[in-house]
Design a protein around this motif. Structure first.
Motif, PDB file in Angstrom:
ATOM      1  N   THR A 173       0.841  -1.187   0.000  1.00  0.00           N
ATOM      2  CA  THR A 173       0.000   0.000   0.000  1.00  0.00           C
ATOM      3  C   THR A 173       0.883   1.246   0.000  1.00  0.00           C
ATOM      4  O   THR A 173       1.797   1.368   0.819  1.00  0.00           O
ATOM      5  CB  THR A 173      -0.904   0.017   1.246  1.00  0.00           C
ATOM      6  N   ALA A 174       0.632   2.138  -0.924  1.00  0.00           N
ATOM      7  CA  ALA A 174       1.404   3.380  -1.005  1.00  0.00           C
ATOM      8  C   ALA A 174       0.937   4.338   0.077  1.00  0.00           C
ATOM      9  O   ALA A 174      -0.245   4.409   0.395  1.00  0.00           O
ATOM     10  CB  ALA A 174       1.237   4.018  -2.374  1.00  0.00           C
ATOM     11  N   VAL A 175       1.878   5.055   0.660  1.00  0.00           N
ATOM     12  CA  VAL A 175       1.565   6.073   1.650  1.00  0.00           C
ATOM     13  C   VAL A 175       1.852   7.414   1.006  1.00  0.00           C
ATOM     14  O   VAL A 175       2.964   7.661   0.541  1.00  0.00           O
ATOM     15  CB  VAL A 175       2.424   5.890   2.927  1.00  0.00           C
ATOM     16  N   ALA A 198      12.537   6.919   2.064  1.00  0.00           N
ATOM     17  CA  ALA A 198      11.816   6.275   3.169  1.00  0.00           C
ATOM     18  C   ALA A 198      12.227   4.807   3.292  1.00  0.00           C
ATOM     19  O   ALA A 198      12.368   4.286   4.402  1.00  0.00           O
ATOM     20  CB  ALA A 198      10.308   6.409   2.981  1.00  0.00           C
ATOM     21  N   ALA A 199      12.450   4.136   2.155  1.00  0.00           N
ATOM     22  CA  ALA A 199      12.929   2.752   2.191  1.00  0.00           C
ATOM     23  C   ALA A 199      14.333   2.698   2.793  1.00  0.00           C
ATOM     24  O   ALA A 199      14.668   1.774   3.542  1.00  0.00           O
ATOM     25  CB  ALA A 199      12.929   2.161   0.785  1.00  0.00           C
ATOM     26  N   LEU A 242       6.032  10.504   7.820  1.00  0.00           N
ATOM     27  CA  LEU A 242       7.242   9.676   7.767  1.00  0.00           C
ATOM     28  C   LEU A 242       7.046   8.394   8.574  1.00  0.00           C
ATOM     29  O   LEU A 242       7.513   7.330   8.158  1.00  0.00           O
ATOM     30  CB  LEU A 242       8.465  10.449   8.262  1.00  0.00           C
ATOM     31  N   HIS A 243       6.353   8.468   9.692  1.00  0.00           N
ATOM     32  CA  HIS A 243       6.079   7.270  10.487  1.00  0.00           C
ATOM     33  C   HIS A 243       5.288   6.255   9.656  1.00  0.00           C
ATOM     34  O   HIS A 243       5.635   5.070   9.614  1.00  0.00           O
ATOM     35  CB  HIS A 243       5.317   7.646  11.761  1.00  0.00           C
ATOM     36  N   ALA A 244       4.243   6.721   8.962  1.00  0.00           N
ATOM     37  CA  ALA A 244       3.425   5.818   8.129  1.00  0.00           C
ATOM     38  C   ALA A 244       4.250   5.218   7.000  1.00  0.00           C
ATOM     39  O   ALA A 244       4.162   4.004   6.730  1.00  0.00           O
ATOM     40  CB  ALA A 244       2.222   6.572   7.569  1.00  0.00           C
ATOM     41  N   GLN A 245       5.066   6.030   6.329  1.00  0.00           N
ATOM     42  CA  GLN A 245       5.909   5.517   5.249  1.00  0.00           C
ATOM     43  C   GLN A 245       6.899   4.487   5.782  1.00  0.00           C
ATOM     44  O   GLN A 245       7.110   3.431   5.181  1.00  0.00           O
ATOM     45  CB  GLN A 245       6.689   6.665   4.593  1.00  0.00           C
ATOM     46  N   THR A 246       7.504   4.790   6.921  1.00  0.00           N
ATOM     47  CA  THR A 246       8.520   3.915   7.504  1.00  0.00           C
ATOM     48  C   THR A 246       7.916   2.585   7.936  1.00  0.00           C
ATOM     49  O   THR A 246       8.468   1.515   7.657  1.00  0.00           O
ATOM     50  CB  THR A 246       9.200   4.612   8.700  1.00  0.00           C
TER      51      THR A 246
END
Length: 195
Positions: free
Chosen positions: A12-14, A69-70, A43-47
């Motif tokens: 799922t893309a953030v 982020a990756a 950033l928390h959601a992406q991480t």
């Protein structure tokens, strides 16, 4: 799902928040802020999304082109990482302003402020996910080994780089044009060749 021997996973893309500062970015830190590194919730959601993927796949290492982020998630997960870059997305840690001809103190102050914004966000996210992680932009930029798919002369930050950086290696262009014509160089003695 498999494609050419690779397993393809759907994640799922953030979405990063809409940047508060529209216009031309002034530095790499400014680009990161616009991609969610200035907003702890984003950033928390992406991480977490990347950490979940790493937990499912359990890779031994991560190869990254441009995916900050990756890269941050790999650092938090203590996964060895390799970044393929032409240098633009792997600047020196002070993230010098892009405007080569307008490098006055105001631009440097703006660039420094964006570095601080990124570092505050990194610190906040790391505090909830991996408290012992280095939370500086320098730590994020220097975490992966870097294969520079350029020559040093075309690296946009070559003059700013530390000669003692052992995690960076210039390997020249990767790949070749499919229908490239052979270059016909002048044969006169003493002529210069410029590419």
């Amino acid at each position: 799902m498999r494609a050419r021997g690779f397993r393809v996973l759907v994640q799922t893309a953030v979405q990063a928040p809409t940047p508060a500062r529209p216009g031309v970015p002034i530095s790499y830190a400014d680009i990161l802020v616009r991609q969610g590194f200035g907003d702890a919730a984003s950033l928390h959601a992406q991480t977490v999304s990347w950490l979940d993927l790493y937990a499912r796949v359990r890779p031994d290492r991560v190869v990254i082109d441009y995916a900050p982020a990756a890269q941050w998630a790999a650092q938090l997960a203590e996964l060895p990482a390799l970044q393929l870059t032409n240098g633009f997305d792997s600047p020196p840690a002070d993230c010098p302003p892009y405007e080569a001809n307008v490098r006055g103190p105001y631009l440097w102050q703006q660039a420094a402020a964006q570095v601080q914004t990124v570092e505050r966000t990194l610190h906040t996210v790391a505090a909830s996910l991996a408290p012992s992680t280095c939370t500086t932009l320098r730590g994020l930029i220097e975490y992966p080994h870097r294969l520079m798919d350029c020559v040093e002369e075309s690296d946009p930050y070559a003059v700013h780089r530390s000669p003692s950086d052992t995690r960076r290696h210039y390997v020249g262009p990767l790949g070749e044009a499919p229908d490239a014509a052979a270059a016909q160089w002048p044969a006169s003695p003493g002529s210069r060749r410029v590419f």
